[in-house]
Design a protein around this motif. Sequence first.
Motif, PDB file in Angstrom:
ATOM      1  N   GLU A  35      16.828  10.729  36.529  1.00 40.80           N
ATOM      2  CA  GLU A  35      15.403  10.644  36.855  1.00 40.80           C
ATOM      3  C   GLU A  35      14.567  10.420  35.602  1.00 40.80           C
ATOM      4  OE1 GLU A  35      14.779  14.286  38.938  1.00 40.80           O
ATOM      5  OE2 GLU A  35      15.680  13.558  40.805  1.00 40.80           O
ATOM      6  N   SER A  36      15.074  10.853  34.452  1.00 42.80           N
ATOM      7  CA  SER A  36      14.351  10.702  33.195  1.00 42.80           C
ATOM      8  C   SER A  36      14.557   9.330  32.553  1.00 42.80           C
ATOM      9  CB  SER A  36      14.810  11.787  32.210  1.00 42.80           C
ATOM     10  OG  SER A  36      16.214  11.675  31.984  1.00 42.80           O
ATOM     11  N   ASP A  37      15.441   8.516  33.131  1.00 39.04           N
ATOM     12  CA  ASP A  37      15.798   7.237  32.505  1.00 39.04           C
ATOM     13  C   ASP A  37      16.102   6.180  33.561  1.00 39.04           C
ATOM     14  OD1 ASP A  37      16.425   5.447  30.464  1.00 39.04           O
ATOM     15  OD2 ASP A  37      18.488   6.181  30.242  1.00 39.04           O
ATOM     16  N   PRO A  38      15.160   5.884  34.439  1.00 40.70           N
ATOM     17  CA  PRO A  38      15.437   4.990  35.567  1.00 40.70           C
ATOM     18  C   PRO A  38      15.730   3.552  35.179  1.00 40.70           C
ATOM     19  CG  PRO A  38      13.086   5.450  35.439  1.00 40.70           C
ATOM     20  CD  PRO A  38      13.763   6.365  34.461  1.00 40.70           C
ATOM     21  N   GLU A  39      15.333   3.132  33.974  1.00 43.25           N
ATOM     22  CA  GLU A  39      15.549   1.756  33.543  1.00 43.25           C
ATOM     23  C   GLU A  39      16.726   1.619  32.584  1.00 43.25           C
ATOM     24  OE1 GLU A  39      13.812  -0.639  34.916  1.00 43.25           O
ATOM     25  OE2 GLU A  39      12.643   0.841  36.044  1.00 43.25           O
ATOM     26  N   GLY A  40      17.353   2.734  32.196  1.00 42.57           N
ATOM     27  CA  GLY A  40      18.458   2.665  31.240  1.00 42.57           C
ATOM     28  C   GLY A  40      17.986   2.422  29.821  1.00 42.57           C
ATOM     29  N   GLU A  41      16.826   2.927  29.472  1.00 36.99           N
ATOM     30  CA  GLU A  41      16.293   2.736  28.119  1.00 36.99           C
ATOM     31  C   GLU A  41      16.937   3.680  27.099  1.00 36.99           C
ATOM     32  OE1 GLU A  41      11.747   1.573  28.440  1.00 36.99           O
ATOM     33  OE2 GLU A  41      12.190   3.343  29.663  1.00 36.99           O
ATOM     34  N   TYR A  42      17.508   4.770  27.597  1.00 39.66           N
ATOM     35  CA  TYR A  42      18.084   5.771  26.707  1.00 39.66           C
ATOM     36  C   TYR A  42      19.616   5.730  26.710  1.00 39.66           C
ATOM     37  CZ  TYR A  42      13.579   8.045  25.963  1.00 39.66           C
ATOM     38  OH  TYR A  42      12.286   8.314  25.589  1.00 39.66           O
ATOM     39  N   CYS A  43      20.217   5.856  27.873  1.00 42.56           N
ATOM     40  CA  CYS A  43      21.664   6.080  27.969  1.00 42.56           C
ATOM     41  C   CYS A  43      22.357   4.977  28.767  1.00 42.56           C
ATOM     42  CB  CYS A  43      21.952   7.429  28.627  1.00 42.56           C
ATOM     43  SG  CYS A  43      21.197   8.834  27.758  1.00 42.56           S
ATOM     44  N   LEU A  44      23.639   4.828  28.494  1.00 43.71           N
ATOM     45  CA  LEU A  44      24.451   3.817  29.163  1.00 43.71           C
ATOM     46  C   LEU A  44      25.362   4.475  30.191  1.00 43.71           C
ATOM     47  CD1 LEU A  44      25.510   0.859  29.278  1.00 43.71           C
ATOM     48  CD2 LEU A  44      27.238   1.552  27.587  1.00 43.71           C
ATOM     49  N   PRO A  45      25.296   4.078  31.476  1.00 42.97           N
ATOM     50  CA  PRO A  45      26.239   4.605  32.459  1.00 42.97           C
ATOM     51  C   PRO A  45      27.677   4.418  31.982  1.00 42.97           C
ATOM     52  CG  PRO A  45      24.500   3.390  33.565  1.00 42.97           C
ATOM     53  CD  PRO A  45      24.324   3.143  32.092  1.00 42.97           C
ATOM     54  N   TYR A  46      28.468   5.480  32.091  1.00 43.34           N
ATOM     55  CA  TYR A  46      29.793   5.504  31.457  1.00 43.34           C
ATOM     56  C   TYR A  46      30.946   5.548  32.463  1.00 43.34           C
ATOM     57  CZ  TYR A  46      33.725   7.378  28.737  1.00 43.34           C
ATOM     58  OH  TYR A  46      34.959   7.590  28.177  1.00 43.34           O
ATOM     59  N   GLY A  47      30.981   6.583  33.276  1.00 40.21           N
ATOM     60  CA  GLY A  47      32.070   6.707  34.257  1.00 40.21           C
ATOM     61  C   GLY A  47      31.624   7.557  35.431  1.00 40.21           C
ATOM     62  N   TRP A  48      32.223   7.314  36.573  1.00 39.65           N
ATOM     63  CA  TRP A  48      31.841   8.101  37.742  1.00 39.65           C
ATOM     64  C   TRP A  48      33.032   8.272  38.668  1.00 39.65           C
ATOM     65  CZ3 TRP A  48      31.560   6.956  43.060  1.00 39.65           C
ATOM     66  CH2 TRP A  48      31.944   5.650  43.417  1.00 39.65           C
TER      67      TRP A  48
ATOM     68  N   GLN B 128      21.780  15.119  31.595  1.00 37.01           N
ATOM     69  CA  GLN B 128      20.970  14.154  30.849  1.00 37.01           C
ATOM     70  C   GLN B 128      19.489  14.436  31.077  1.00 37.01           C
ATOM     71  OE1 GLN B 128      21.795   9.929  31.433  1.00 37.01           O
ATOM     72  NE2 GLN B 128      19.707   9.402  30.849  1.00 37.01           N
ATOM     73  N   ASP B 129      19.138  14.723  32.335  1.00 40.41           N
ATOM     74  CA  ASP B 129      17.735  15.009  32.635  1.00 40.41           C
ATOM     75  C   ASP B 129      17.259  16.278  31.929  1.00 40.41           C
ATOM     76  OD1 ASP B 129      17.163  12.787  34.223  1.00 40.41           O
ATOM     77  OD2 ASP B 129      17.929  13.740  36.031  1.00 40.41           O
ATOM     78  N   ILE B 130      18.124  17.289  31.865  1.00 41.38           N
ATOM     79  CA  ILE B 130      17.772  18.521  31.156  1.00 41.38           C
ATOM     80  C   ILE B 130      17.580  18.236  29.674  1.00 41.38           C
ATOM     81  CG2 ILE B 130      18.651  20.775  30.417  1.00 41.38           C
ATOM     82  CD1 ILE B 130      20.053  20.971  33.152  1.00 41.38           C
ATOM     83  N   MET B 131      18.493  17.456  29.094  1.00 41.93           N
ATOM     84  CA  MET B 131      18.417  17.149  27.665  1.00 41.93           C
ATOM     85  C   MET B 131      17.191  16.301  27.352  1.00 41.93           C
ATOM     86  SD  MET B 131      22.461  16.501  26.878  1.00 41.93           S
ATOM     87  CE  MET B 131      22.296  16.520  25.073  1.00 41.93           C
ATOM     88  N   ALA B 132      16.819  15.443  28.290  1.00 44.33           N
ATOM     89  CA  ALA B 132      15.610  14.641  28.102  1.00 44.33           C
ATOM     90  C   ALA B 132      14.374  15.543  28.079  1.00 44.33           C
ATOM     91  CB  ALA B 132      15.495  13.593  29.208  1.00 44.33           C
ATOM     92  N   GLN B 133      14.338  16.504  28.980  1.00 44.03           N
ATOM     93  CA  GLN B 133      13.214  17.445  29.007  1.00 44.03           C
ATOM     94  C   GLN B 133      13.114  18.237  27.708  1.00 44.03           C
ATOM     95  OE1 GLN B 133      13.664  19.925  32.487  1.00 44.03           O
ATOM     96  NE2 GLN B 133      13.902  18.158  33.841  1.00 44.03           N
TER      97      GLN B 133
END
Length: 356
Positions: free
Chosen positions: A128-141, A97-102
């Motif tokens: 690191e590119s989305d610390p507030e969750g403005e872009y993506c939704l946590p899905y599974g871990w 996600q961080d790479i795609m954000a860059q």
Amino acid sequence: MKSVNTAAAGNRWIKKTLALACLGVTCAGASVSAQADETLNLYNWGDYINPEVLERFTAETGIEVNLDTYSSNEEMLAKLQVGATGYDIVFPSVHMQDIMAQLGLLEKTGINQSPGFENIDTSHLLAESDPEGEYCLPYGWGSVGIVYNKTLVPELNSWKEFFALPDQGKKIVMLDDMREDIGLALLLDGNSVNSVDPDELKSAQQFLLDTKPKVSAFTYDSIPMVQSGDIAAAQWYVGAMIYVKEMPDTLAYVIPEEGATMYQENMCVLKTAPNKENAKRFLEFFLQPEISALNTVQQTNGSMNKAAIELLPDDIRNDENINPGEETKEKLQIFRELGTGTRLYDRVWTKFRTAS
């Protein structure tokens, strides 16, 4: 463009069959053509979403879902970069996600302002590119620990015990995955799984070289071998709990006491998505606790939706491997984007995999 490791396959436990994923949805082909307004095009890891979730979304909204699949972060990114269009939502791991954000590939959705986002465990806002969750939704871990055959190994609690099995005449298997294997070697040496320190990587490389003769295979397809008893134990994903629950007298999964790597995928909308409104509706749909719980039950991985966890069956909610306590979670390390450090990993991996 940042260097992206193409050797790390990153497959999840999802390599069972795509037939299940095609129930109730349309399985897309190699490319996704332009779609009508009432469609949604998902690009996800193989069998990594409960088909019933997609069926319910269509029943509730009338939006038809098309599903295409990939087996690694790198495969997904490469396909997008060579011009694949039509996808609305992808499910990258945190470092991807961080790479795609860059690279400017992701749409700002404002999902963190939607009703239900308050149920998300903010400790999983790891990008690191989305610390507030403005872009993506946590899905599974989940964790990457050890699945083993209890008829051959009655109990297994540590990586030390795992790597001692070959000396006892019992076979082991490791993943064919650069980040996972180097990460494990770093972790066992007390270092970060994201270290780019040359000396620490040299030590990790030596551990892998010393260990290689003891390992029967490097593969993602180890579950059938553990089930049959052809091997005693394998480094694998927490999704192994699917099989453990099917064969509880034969199989077990453990997060080793030394700790383990962890993975997390997030649900992201592409900047080029043709159906952005439908994509946002799907993210909001997945915020519903009952929908998130429905997915977790089928996946047997961890949920970031606190309200969904309360809805899970006892055998999943209270399973320390699926939903570990804080003490165990503190021993789990997630991969980060390495930048130019990827070249160091490539050299370690190449020397290790080509060594006789």
